[in-house]
Design an enzyme around this catalytic site. Structure first.
Site, PDB file in Angstrom:
ATOM      1  N   ASP A  61       0.836  -1.196   0.000  1.00  0.00           N
ATOM      2  CA  ASP A  61       0.000   0.000   0.000  1.00  0.00           C
ATOM      3  C   ASP A  61       0.874   1.251   0.000  1.00  0.00           C
ATOM      4  O   ASP A  61       1.669   1.469   0.906  1.00  0.00           O
ATOM      5  CB  ASP A  61      -0.920  -0.004   1.222  1.00  0.00           C
ATOM      6  CG  ASP A  61      -2.101   0.936   1.063  1.00  0.00           C
ATOM      7  OD1 ASP A  61      -1.883   2.085   0.654  1.00  0.00           O
ATOM      8  OD2 ASP A  61      -3.235   0.525   1.349  1.00  0.00           O
ATOM      9  N   SER A  95      -6.863   4.528  -1.078  1.00  0.00           N
ATOM     10  CA  SER A  95      -6.632   3.086  -1.180  1.00  0.00           C
ATOM     11  C   SER A  95      -7.901   2.303  -1.465  1.00  0.00           C
ATOM     12  O   SER A  95      -7.829   1.153  -1.901  1.00  0.00           O
ATOM     13  CB  SER A  95      -5.990   2.559   0.112  1.00  0.00           C
ATOM     14  OG  SER A  95      -4.710   3.105   0.282  1.00  0.00           O
ATOM     15  N   ASP A 118     -10.200  -2.654   6.522  1.00  0.00           N
ATOM     16  CA  ASP A 118      -9.582  -1.495   5.904  1.00  0.00           C
ATOM     17  C   ASP A 118      -9.756  -1.552   4.385  1.00  0.00           C
ATOM     18  O   ASP A 118     -10.187  -2.565   3.820  1.00  0.00           O
ATOM     19  CB  ASP A 118      -8.108  -1.431   6.287  1.00  0.00           C
ATOM     20  CG  ASP A 118      -7.512  -0.043   6.135  1.00  0.00           C
ATOM     21  OD1 ASP A 118      -8.255   0.947   6.269  1.00  0.00           O
ATOM     22  OD2 ASP A 118      -6.300   0.058   5.883  1.00  0.00           O
ATOM     23  N   THR A 134      -8.036  -1.798   1.429  1.00  0.00           N
ATOM     24  CA  THR A 134      -7.551  -2.758   0.437  1.00  0.00           C
ATOM     25  C   THR A 134      -8.162  -4.143   0.596  1.00  0.00           C
ATOM     26  O   THR A 134      -8.676  -4.706  -0.381  1.00  0.00           O
ATOM     27  CB  THR A 134      -6.017  -2.823   0.466  1.00  0.00           C
ATOM     28  OG1 THR A 134      -5.494  -1.502   0.272  1.00  0.00           O
ATOM     29  CG2 THR A 134      -5.483  -3.731  -0.614  1.00  0.00           C
ATOM     30  N   ASP A 177       2.065   2.369   3.675  1.00  0.00           N
ATOM     31  CA  ASP A 177       1.269   3.595   3.546  1.00  0.00           C
ATOM     32  C   ASP A 177       1.062   4.292   4.883  1.00  0.00           C
ATOM     33  O   ASP A 177       1.231   5.515   5.001  1.00  0.00           O
ATOM     34  CB  ASP A 177      -0.086   3.233   2.938  1.00  0.00           C
ATOM     35  CG  ASP A 177      -1.071   4.391   2.947  1.00  0.00           C
ATOM     36  OD1 ASP A 177      -1.022   5.224   2.029  1.00  0.00           O
ATOM     37  OD2 ASP A 177      -1.910   4.441   3.883  1.00  0.00           O
ATOM     38  N   HIS A 205       2.450   8.296   5.678  1.00  0.00           N
ATOM     39  CA  HIS A 205       1.640   9.476   5.999  1.00  0.00           C
ATOM     40  C   HIS A 205       2.279  10.340   7.100  1.00  0.00           C
ATOM     41  O   HIS A 205       2.411  11.558   6.927  1.00  0.00           O
ATOM     42  CB  HIS A 205       0.227   9.059   6.399  1.00  0.00           C
ATOM     43  CG  HIS A 205      -0.660   8.757   5.232  1.00  0.00           C
ATOM     44  ND1 HIS A 205      -0.981   9.690   4.270  1.00  0.00           N
ATOM     45  CD2 HIS A 205      -1.308   7.613   4.860  1.00  0.00           C
ATOM     46  CE1 HIS A 205      -1.783   9.149   3.373  1.00  0.00           C
ATOM     47  NE2 HIS A 205      -1.996   7.885   3.704  1.00  0.00           N
ATOM     48  N   ASP A 214      -0.940   0.335  -4.828  1.00  0.00           N
ATOM     49  CA  ASP A 214      -2.208   0.906  -5.261  1.00  0.00           C
ATOM     50  C   ASP A 214      -2.085   2.386  -5.597  1.00  0.00           C
ATOM     51  O   ASP A 214      -2.890   2.937  -6.343  1.00  0.00           O
ATOM     52  CB  ASP A 214      -3.289   0.684  -4.201  1.00  0.00           C
ATOM     53  CG  ASP A 214      -2.806   1.036  -2.800  1.00  0.00           C
ATOM     54  OD1 ASP A 214      -1.628   1.407  -2.637  1.00  0.00           O
ATOM     55  OD2 ASP A 214      -3.610   0.929  -1.861  1.00  0.00           O
ATOM     56  N   HIS A 215      -1.067   3.039  -5.057  1.00  0.00           N
ATOM     57  CA  HIS A 215      -0.828   4.455  -5.312  1.00  0.00           C
ATOM     58  C   HIS A 215       0.557   4.786  -4.786  1.00  0.00           C
ATOM     59  O   HIS A 215       1.232   3.931  -4.198  1.00  0.00           O
ATOM     60  CB  HIS A 215      -1.882   5.340  -4.641  1.00  0.00           C
ATOM     61  CG  HIS A 215      -1.951   5.158  -3.149  1.00  0.00           C
ATOM     62  ND1 HIS A 215      -1.023   5.716  -2.295  1.00  0.00           N
ATOM     63  CD2 HIS A 215      -2.800   4.455  -2.361  1.00  0.00           C
ATOM     64  CE1 HIS A 215      -1.311   5.371  -1.046  1.00  0.00           C
ATOM     65  NE2 HIS A 215      -2.385   4.593  -1.059  1.00  0.00           N
TER      66      HIS A 215
END
Length: 705
Positions: free
Chosen positions: A157, A206, A265, A267, A411, A415, A453-454
Site C-alpha cells: 500500500d 486506497s 480497511d 484494500t 502507507d 503518511h 495501489d498508489h
C-alpha cells in the site's frame, strides 16, 4: 402444503431485518417538468463511459437524472437501441430519491458476449429532449489459452518506486555505485508501470484504487466495489462483482485476504465487499460473511468490528461475529503462537489486534514487543507467517485459489513521514514476496503479482552523517545533507544477514524529503516511538488547522508545509507505480497499464468465464441455468421433498430442504440462505398465485436441477 409463518418468528429465526424498496413498473415516455434552479438537469449513467466489463460479470445498471422534477417513468433507457428492460429481461426499479431527481436501476445484470455496447438515456424537459450515452467494451477472458490455477496478488500500500529504492539501499547496501543485491520483488519475470487515478479524482485513496484491481472498474474516493450514486445510504450504491465473488461463482476457487491493517480497511475490503464509504466497518464484516463473497482466509487486525460493544468491541448490533465464523467451520486464532500451531485448516479467521497491527519495527526489531507501543498484543505474527499459513490453507482447494496479501503500513507510516517504520515494513513485505515466489517456483501454475495501489511523495535527497549531527540543531542540520559528491554511500550494517540493519541510524544514512507535506520538524534520526508530525493549533477554534507537533524532533529542521492546513499528514501522489510478475501470463503485465487492466489480466490468466456458475454450497457443481429464469417455488421445493412456510401477509416465504433454509421476500432480489444475505439475479414475484423465484438460486444452494 404451505404453512402460516409469523413475520416476527421469521425474523427471530434468521436474526436479520431487511428493508425492501418499492418497485415501479414501466410507464409511457412523457414530458418532464423542469425544476426552477440554477443547476441544469443532467444524466449520470453507471457504469461510467469507457468502462471495460468482463462478459458475464454482474453489475447494477443505474441511470440518474438530477436537478429536474420528473416521474421516473419518463426516463427511457436503451441498450444498443433496445429497451433496457427488454434487453436484460428484468424490470427496473424506478425511484425518486428526492424531489429533484429520478432514477432507473436494474440490479444483477451482465453482458454475455464480447463486443461494444452503448447505453443511452433520454427524457423531455420543457419540450426539449435531454439525452446522454456511454460506451462500454465487453471482453471475454475464457478460451484465451492462459493456464494459471492460482493468483497471488501482493499489494504494498502506497509503495511508490522511490520507497522500493530506499528499501534496497537499507536492506542490501550499495558501494561504488553498485547495489550489493536486489529486492525479491525486483527479481521477477516481467515489469510494467500502472496508473492510479480514480473516476472522480486524479489522486486516489486506497479504497477506489484497490477496487480497480478487484473489479476492473474505476470508482470514487472512499468507494469499494460500487459506483457512487445520488443517495446518502453508503450501502445501496450500484455494485460491480469483485474478484472474490467471481472466482467463487465461476470456478469454485478458494479465496483469502491477509493484511497488516484492520481487515475491514480499504484494500482487503475492496476484494470482497461493496460500500460507498470505506469506514462502514461493521457492514463490511457482515459482507465478509455473505456466502457469495466470504473469503476462506481472513487475517489481520480489526478484532473490534467482530465483537459487540458489550464485549469490548464496536458492533452496535450486539452480534459476536467471531462465533458466527466459528460456527461456519473457521479456525479462529488470536496470536502468532496459535497461528503457527494450526494444522490442516481450510478456513482461518485470524484477528491479532483490535485496530491495525503494529509495524515490524515495533513488533520485531528495536526493543521487540515494547509494551509502551504494542501493549498486551505482544505475540502478533509477521506478514510472512500469516501469508505462509494462508497459502497452506488455500492450497487444499482442487480448483485453485486467489489470495490478496497487503503490506498496509508502508502507507500508514508514509503518511506521518516515519522513514524507518515505513522502510522496515517494506522489507518485511519484500520477504513475503520471496515466500510467494518460492511457492510459485514449486507450483508452476501460480501467477504472482506485486504492485502498489498508489504512490507517496518520499524523495531520496542524498545521505546524512549522523555523527556530525551531534549537538547541532535546526538549520545547522540542513547543512549536513550531502548532495552530489558529498552524498556518501550509506553504511547500514547487517551482521546477521536478516535483511534488517543492525542500527537504523548508521554513520551515513539516507536523507529523505517529502513532496506533499504539512508543517513538521525533522532531525533525520529515528523516533523511539511513533509520533504524529502535527497537532491541531490550539489557537484556532473554528476550523481544522494543523501545525508542527512541538514534541516531535523539537531541535530538528522546521519545514513549512506545501498542502492545505487542514491536512495533518503527508498525502498520496498520482505517480505511476511499478508492477512485477512471475508465472503463467506474467508477460501481460508489461509496458504502461491502466489500474483496471490488473483485474482484466488476472481473469484472463485464469481463463475465467463470467457466464459460468460456481460450485454450489454442498460442493458439487450446479448446472448452469438461465440466471433470470423464474420457476415456481412450490413445484421446485416439492421435487426436492422440502416444505414451504409463508407469512400471514404472503410477502415472505421460507423454503426448507433438509437442514437448509432460504427466505424469499416478494418483489425483492435479496434472499437469506441460512440467515446470510444472497443477491439474486432476478426478483421473487407472485404470478398466478405462485411465488416465482430465480432457478439459479435453487440450483446453487439446494441442488435443484
Amino acid at each position: 402444503m404451505s404453512k402460516k409463518f409469523p413475520i416476527k418468528l421469521a425474523a427471530a429465526l434468521f436474526g436479520v431485518s431487511i428493508v425492501f424498496t418499492q418497485s415501479f413498473s414501466m410507464a409511457a415516455f412523457t414530458e418532464a417538468v423542469p425544476v426552477n434552479q440554477k443547476t441544469e438537469a443532467s444524466f449520470t449513467i453507471l457504469p461510467i463511459d469507457r468502462a471495460t466489463i468482463l462478459a458475464g460479470q454482474k453489475f447494477d445498471l443505474r441511470v440518474e437524472l438530477n436537478h429536474a422534477a420528473i416521474k421516473p417513468q419518463d426516463i427511457q433507457v436503451t441498450i444498443n437501441g433496445k429497451d433496457a428492460e427488454q434487453y436484460f429481461g428484468k424490470n427496473a426499479d424506478r425511484t425518486n430519491s428526492n424531489a429533484d431527481s429520478a432514477e432507473f436501476t436494474i440490479r444483477g445484470v451482465s453482458f454475455p458476449k464480447a463486443g461494444n455496447v452503448t447505453v443511452s438515456a433520454v427524457v423531455k424537459i420543457g419540450g426539449k429532449p435531454l439525452s446522454k450515452s456511454v460506451n462500454y467494451q465487453i471482453y471475454e477472458a475464457y478460451g484465451n489459452g492462459k493456464k494459471a490455477k492460482n493468483v497471488i496478488l501482493i499489494i504494498g500500500d502506497g509503495m511508490s518506486a522511490n520507497i522500493r529504492t530506499a528499501a534496497r539501499v537499507v536492506s542490501k547496501g550499495i558501494e561504488e555505485g553498485k547495489f550489493k543485491g536486489w529486492l525479491e520483488m525486483e527479481q521477477m519475470d516481467h515489469m510494467g508501470m500502472v496508473t492510479t487515478s480514480g473516476m472522480d479524482s486524479i489522486v486516489t485513496d486506497s479504497a477506489n484504487s484497490a477496487s480497480a484491481y478487484a473489479t476492473g472498474h474505476k470508482t470514487a474516493v472512499n468507494a469499494e466495489g460500487v459506483y457512487p450514486d445520488n443517495t446518502p445510504d453508503p450501502l445501496d450504491d450500484p455494485r460491480v462483482e469483485n474478484i472474490i465473488e467471481l472466482v467463487k461463482r465461476t470456478k469454485g476457487m478458494a479465496t483469502g485476504v491477509v493484511t497488516t491493517a484492520d481487515v475491514t480497511d480499504a484494500t482487503p475490503a475492496a476484494m470482497a465487499t461493496h460500500t460507498r464509504k470505506r469506514s462502514t466497518s461493521e457492514a463490511i464484516v457482515n459482507m465478509y460473511n455473505e456466502i457469495n463473497s466470504r473469503p476462506d482466509v481472513i487475517m489481520g487486525g480489526g478484532l473490534e468490528w467482530f465483537l459487540p460493544e458489550s464485549q469490548d468491541g464496536k458492533r452496535k448490533d450486539n452480534k459476536n461475529m467471531i462465533d458466527v465464523f466459528k460456527s461456519e467451520g473457521y479456525s479462529y486464532v488470536t496470536n502468532a503462537t496459535e497461528l503457527n500451531q494450526l494444522k490442516d485448516s481450510g478456513k482461518i479467521l485470524g484477528l491479532f489486534k483490535k485496530g491495525n497491527m503494529n509495524v515490524y519495527f515495533d513488533r520485531e526489531y528495536t526493543q521487540p514487543n515494547n509494551p509502551d507501543i504494542v501493549g498486551k498484543d505482544n505475540d502478533q505474527p509477521t506478514l510472512m507467517e500469516m501469508s505462509a499459513k494462508a497459502i497452506d490453507a488455500l492450497d487444499n482447494n482442487k480448483n485453485g485459489f486467489f489470495l490478496m496479501i497487503e503490506g498496509a503500513s508502508i502507507d500508514k507510516m508514509a503518511h506521518p513521514m516515519d522513514f524507518e517504520r515505513l522502510i522496515w515494513d517494506t522489507i518485511e513485505f519484500d520477504k513475503t514476496v520471496g515466500l510467494a515466489k518460492q511457492y510459485a517456483k514449486q507450483h508452476k501454475d501460480t501467477l504472482v503479482i506485486v504492485t502498489a495501489d498508489h504512490g507517496h511523495s518520499m524523495t531520496l535527497n542524498g545521505s546524512y552523517n549522523t555523527k556530525e549531527a551531534a549537538g547541532k540543531t535546526g538549520e545547522q542540520l540542513r547543512e549536513l545533507v550531502g548532495t552530489y559528491e558529498d552524498s556518501k554511500f550509506p553504511t547500514y550494517a547487517d551482521s546477521n544477514g536478516d535483511g534488517f540493519p543492525d542500527n537504523p541510524d548508521a554513520d551515513w544514512k539516507l536523507a529523505v524529503g517529502w513532496g506533499n507535506h504539512p508543517d513538521y520538524n525533522d532531525d533525520f534520526l529515528t523516533n523511539p516511538k511513533p509520533i504524529s508530525p502535527t497537532i491541531q493549533d490550539p489557537n484556532v477554534k473554528d476550523k481544522t488547522w494543523y501545525i508542527a507537533n512541538p514534541d516531535k524532533d523539537p531541535n530538528g529542521i522546521h519545514f513549512n508545509g506545501n498542502i492545505p492546513h487542514d491536512e495533518g499528514v503527508e498525502v498520496h501522489t498520482f505517480d505511476d507505480v511499478p508492477v512485477n510478475t512471475m508465472g503463467p501470463g506474467s508477460e501481460l503485465f508489461t509496458g504502461y497499464l491502466d489500474n483496471t487492466q490488473i483485474f482484466r489480466n488476472m481473469v484472463t490468466v485464469l481463463g475465467l468465464n463470467g457466464n459460468k456458475e460456481r460450485a454450489n454450497a454442498s460442493g458439487s457443481t450446479a448446472k448452469t441455468n438461465d440466471s433470470t429464469k423464474l420457476v415456481s417455488l412450490k413445484d421446485a421445493i416439492g421435487k426436492l421433498k422440502g416444505s414451504i412456510i409463508s407469512s400471514p401477509k404472503q410477502d415472505q416465504y421460507v423454503a426448507i430442504v433438509g437442514s437448509n433454509m432460504i427466505l424469499f421476500h416478494v418483489n425483492s432480489d435479496i434472499a437469506l440462505f441460512n440467515g446470510e444475505s444472497v443477491r439474486m439475479n432476478a426478483k421473487a414475484v407472485i404470478q398466478k398465485g405462485n411465488l416465482m423465484v430465480p432457478e439459479s438460486i435453487l440450483a446453487d444452494y439446494l441442488n435443484y436441477q
